[in-house]
Scaffold this motif. Structure first.
Motif, PDB file in Angstrom:
ATOM      1  N   GLU A   6     -13.890 -50.538  -7.249  1.00 15.13           N
ATOM      2  CA  GLU A   6     -14.119 -49.347  -8.062  1.00 15.13           C
ATOM      3  C   GLU A   6     -13.962 -48.053  -7.257  1.00 15.13           C
ATOM      4  N   THR A   7     -14.243 -48.082  -5.987  1.00 19.93           N
ATOM      5  CA  THR A   7     -14.243 -46.853  -5.210  1.00 19.93           C
ATOM      6  C   THR A   7     -12.889 -46.149  -5.194  1.00 19.93           C
ATOM      7  N   PRO A   8     -11.751 -46.837  -4.955  1.00 22.17           N
ATOM      8  CA  PRO A   8     -10.474 -46.127  -4.995  1.00 22.17           C
ATOM      9  C   PRO A   8     -10.219 -45.451  -6.330  1.00 22.17           C
ATOM     10  N   ALA A   9     -10.609 -46.118  -7.447  1.00 21.13           N
ATOM     11  CA  ALA A   9     -10.444 -45.502  -8.758  1.00 21.13           C
ATOM     12  C   ALA A   9     -11.254 -44.224  -8.861  1.00 21.13           C
ATOM     13  N   THR A  10     -12.405 -44.181  -8.198  1.00 19.25           N
ATOM     14  CA  THR A  10     -13.223 -42.970  -8.206  1.00 19.25           C
ATOM     15  C   THR A  10     -12.477 -41.822  -7.540  1.00 19.25           C
ATOM     16  N   PHE A  11     -11.840 -42.083  -6.434  1.00 11.83           N
ATOM     17  CA  PHE A  11     -11.051 -41.037  -5.784  1.00 11.83           C
ATOM     18  C   PHE A  11      -9.865 -40.630  -6.652  1.00 11.83           C
ATOM     19  N   GLU A  12      -9.236 -41.583  -7.291  1.00 13.52           N
ATOM     20  CA  GLU A  12      -8.140 -41.261  -8.200  1.00 13.52           C
ATOM     21  C   GLU A  12      -8.632 -40.380  -9.337  1.00 13.52           C
ATOM     22  N   ASP A  13      -9.841 -40.693  -9.854  1.00  8.05           N
ATOM     23  CA  ASP A  13     -10.403 -39.883 -10.939  1.00  8.05           C
ATOM     24  C   ASP A  13     -10.685 -38.461 -10.473  1.00  8.05           C
ATOM     25  N   ARG A  14     -11.174 -38.307  -9.247  1.00 11.08           N
ATOM     26  CA  ARG A  14     -11.439 -36.966  -8.722  1.00 11.08           C
ATOM     27  C   ARG A  14     -10.147 -36.165  -8.624  1.00 11.08           C
ATOM     28  N   VAL A  15      -9.110 -36.801  -8.105  1.00  7.26           N
ATOM     29  CA  VAL A  15      -7.822 -36.120  -7.995  1.00  7.26           C
ATOM     30  C   VAL A  15      -7.286 -35.791  -9.382  1.00  7.26           C
ATOM     31  N   ALA A  16      -7.403 -36.725 -10.308  1.00  9.57           N
ATOM     32  CA  ALA A  16      -6.892 -36.505 -11.663  1.00  9.57           C
ATOM     33  C   ALA A  16      -7.633 -35.392 -12.389  1.00  9.57           C
ATOM     34  N   ALA A  17      -8.892 -35.154 -12.010  1.00  9.60           N
ATOM     35  CA  ALA A  17      -9.699 -34.137 -12.699  1.00  9.60           C
ATOM     36  C   ALA A  17      -9.231 -32.715 -12.413  1.00  9.60           C
ATOM     37  N   THR A  18      -8.467 -32.500 -11.344  1.00  5.81           N
ATOM     38  CA  THR A  18      -7.904 -31.180 -11.057  1.00  5.81           C
ATOM     39  C   THR A  18      -6.854 -30.824 -12.110  1.00  5.81           C
ATOM     40  N   ASP A  19      -6.780 -29.561 -12.467  1.00  8.14           N
ATOM     41  CA  ASP A  19      -5.761 -29.071 -13.391  1.00  8.14           C
ATOM     42  C   ASP A  19      -4.454 -28.902 -12.608  1.00  8.14           C
ATOM     43  N   TRP A  20      -3.606 -29.925 -12.635  1.00  3.82           N
ATOM     44  CA  TRP A  20      -2.413 -29.899 -11.801  1.00  3.82           C
ATOM     45  C   TRP A  20      -1.343 -28.964 -12.327  1.00  3.82           C
ATOM     46  N   ALA A  21      -1.368 -28.673 -13.604  1.00  9.10           N
ATOM     47  CA  ALA A  21      -0.458 -27.645 -14.120  1.00  9.10           C
ATOM     48  C   ALA A  21      -0.810 -26.289 -13.532  1.00  9.10           C
ATOM     49  N   ALA A  22      -2.110 -26.015 -13.406  1.00  7.47           N
ATOM     50  CA  ALA A  22      -2.548 -24.759 -12.802  1.00  7.47           C
ATOM     51  C   ALA A  22      -2.226 -24.733 -11.317  1.00  7.47           C
ATOM     52  N   VAL A  23      -2.368 -25.876 -10.632  1.00  3.85           N
ATOM     53  CA  VAL A  23      -2.014 -25.939  -9.207  1.00  3.85           C
ATOM     54  C   VAL A  23      -0.539 -25.630  -9.019  1.00  3.85           C
ATOM     55  N   LYS A  24       0.311 -26.206  -9.861  1.00  3.28           N
ATOM     56  CA  LYS A  24       1.742 -25.938  -9.747  1.00  3.28           C
ATOM     57  C   LYS A  24       2.041 -24.462  -9.980  1.00  3.28           C
ATOM     58  N   GLN A  25       1.426 -23.891 -10.996  1.00  8.39           N
ATOM     59  CA  GLN A  25       1.675 -22.488 -11.312  1.00  8.39           C
ATOM     60  C   GLN A  25       1.248 -21.585 -10.158  1.00  8.39           C
ATOM     61  N   GLU A  26       0.072 -21.844  -9.596  1.00  5.90           N
ATOM     62  CA  GLU A  26      -0.426 -20.984  -8.527  1.00  5.90           C
ATOM     63  C   GLU A  26       0.326 -21.221  -7.219  1.00  5.90           C
ATOM     64  N   THR A  27       0.693 -22.460  -6.947  1.00  3.39           N
ATOM     65  CA  THR A  27       1.467 -22.749  -5.739  1.00  3.39           C
ATOM     66  C   THR A  27       2.851 -22.125  -5.832  1.00  3.39           C
ATOM     67  N   ASP A  28       3.436 -22.158  -7.014  1.00  2.00           N
ATOM     68  CA  ASP A  28       4.717 -21.484  -7.226  1.00  2.00           C
ATOM     69  C   ASP A  28       4.605 -19.985  -6.933  1.00  2.00           C
ATOM     70  N   ALA A  29       3.488 -19.397  -7.335  1.00  2.00           N
ATOM     71  CA  ALA A  29       3.330 -17.945  -7.217  1.00  2.00           C
ATOM     72  C   ALA A  29       2.869 -17.504  -5.835  1.00  2.00           C
ATOM     73  N   HIS A  30       2.034 -18.306  -5.187  1.00  2.00           N
ATOM     74  CA  HIS A  30       1.386 -17.848  -3.963  1.00  2.00           C
ATOM     75  C   HIS A  30       1.553 -18.790  -2.765  1.00  2.00           C
ATOM     76  N   GLY A  31       2.096 -19.978  -2.977  1.00  2.00           N
ATOM     77  CA  GLY A  31       2.260 -20.913  -1.871  1.00  2.00           C
ATOM     78  C   GLY A  31       1.043 -21.761  -1.586  1.00  2.00           C
ATOM     79  N   CYS A  32      -0.047 -21.564  -2.333  1.00  2.00           N
ATOM     80  CA  CYS A  32      -1.243 -22.379  -2.153  1.00  2.00           C
ATOM     81  C   CYS A  32      -2.067 -22.346  -3.433  1.00  2.00           C
ATOM     82  N   ALA A  33      -2.928 -23.348  -3.604  1.00  2.00           N
ATOM     83  CA  ALA A  33      -3.771 -23.418  -4.800  1.00  2.00           C
ATOM     84  C   ALA A  33      -4.932 -24.363  -4.537  1.00  2.00           C
ATOM     85  N   PRO A  34      -6.137 -24.042  -5.042  1.00  2.00           N
ATOM     86  CA  PRO A  34      -7.295 -24.914  -4.822  1.00  2.00           C
ATOM     87  C   PRO A  34      -7.307 -26.100  -5.774  1.00  2.00           C
TER      88      PRO A  34
END
Length: 243
Positions: A6-34
């Protein structure tokens, strides 16, 4: 109690919980995103405590000795501690679409396969066999000079740094810095404070920016401002191995 399955799935869930569309948009604009939280406070403390375990690391770098700044960092050896391995495997497919999109804009090859394991096999076949997971430690007045983590001909264009301490409580200063050299313009700087357990996605080498002739590659370097007080640890996840 969490099981090993179960533990690896927990890490996958944490990563999946990030808004990756927002990360792409901000990384495109500024080169980095939280990102959202990737590690719990207890996990941050456990990883920080690994710094004193020599058996976990293949090399230690004194930054002042090499004129990289001031402070120290250590490269993990394989096999990585499980949180590092699971996070790298979960983050890679989220970063891959950004990497491929940037390559398309810059009309560059996109050699990155669908899985991290396949990509690391390519690195190893090219002679890049040394692991690049990094644990960094900064004391008062330590800092990191602007640089790029390339390590060889095969480069993944994005990486992730995770804060392991609490800014404003465990340390002051020590902001993450990103400096972009824009085509025919003055350089642009960005600073970020790393929240404990949260990641920051940023460009490894350069990123596409619009120009009069379409898209151009803007070189980018990163570093850390001087720590004014306290002790700052970070975990660096690089997605290519070193020659």
């Amino acid at each position: 109690m969490t099981t090993a399955v179960e533990t690896p799935a927990t890490f996958e869930d944490r990563v999946a919980a990030t808004d990756w569309a927002a990360v792409k948009q901000e990384t495109d604009a500024h080169g980095c995103a939280p990102t959202g939280p990737l590690l719990t406070p207890d996990e941050c403390r456990e990883i920080t405590a690994m710094y004193e375990d020599d058996q976990r690391f293949r090399a230690t770098v004194d930054m002042a000795r090499h004129r990289f700044g001031s402070g120290e960092y250590r490269y993990f050896r394989y096999p990585f501690p499980e949180p590092l391995q699971w996070l790298r495997e979960a983050l890679y497919p989220r970063l891959l679409p950004i990497a491929r999109d940037w390559a398309a804009r810059l009309t560059r090859p996109a050699p990155w396969p669908d899985t991290l394991a396949e990509w690391l096999d390519q690195c190893h076949e090219a002679g890049q066999t040394r692991p690049t997971g990094i644990l960094l430690r900064y004391r008062e007045d330590d800092w990191n000079a602007l640089h790029r983590d390339l390590y060889g001909d095969l480069v993944f264009p994005l990486q992730v740094v995770i804060g392991l301490d609490v800014p404003g409580a465990d340390y002051e200063g020590g902001e993450f810095l990103l400096v972009e050299q824009r085509p025919r313009a003055q350089s642009r700087g960005t600073s970020r404070t790393l929240r404990q357990g949260h990641g920051l996605v940023f460009t490894t080498r350069d990123r596409p920016v619009r120009s009069a002739r379409g898209w151009s590659a803007a070189p980018v370097r990163h570093g850390v401002s001087a720590v004014r007080s306290g002790l700052r640890h970070t975990l660096g996840l690089v997605f290519h191995d070193a020659a």
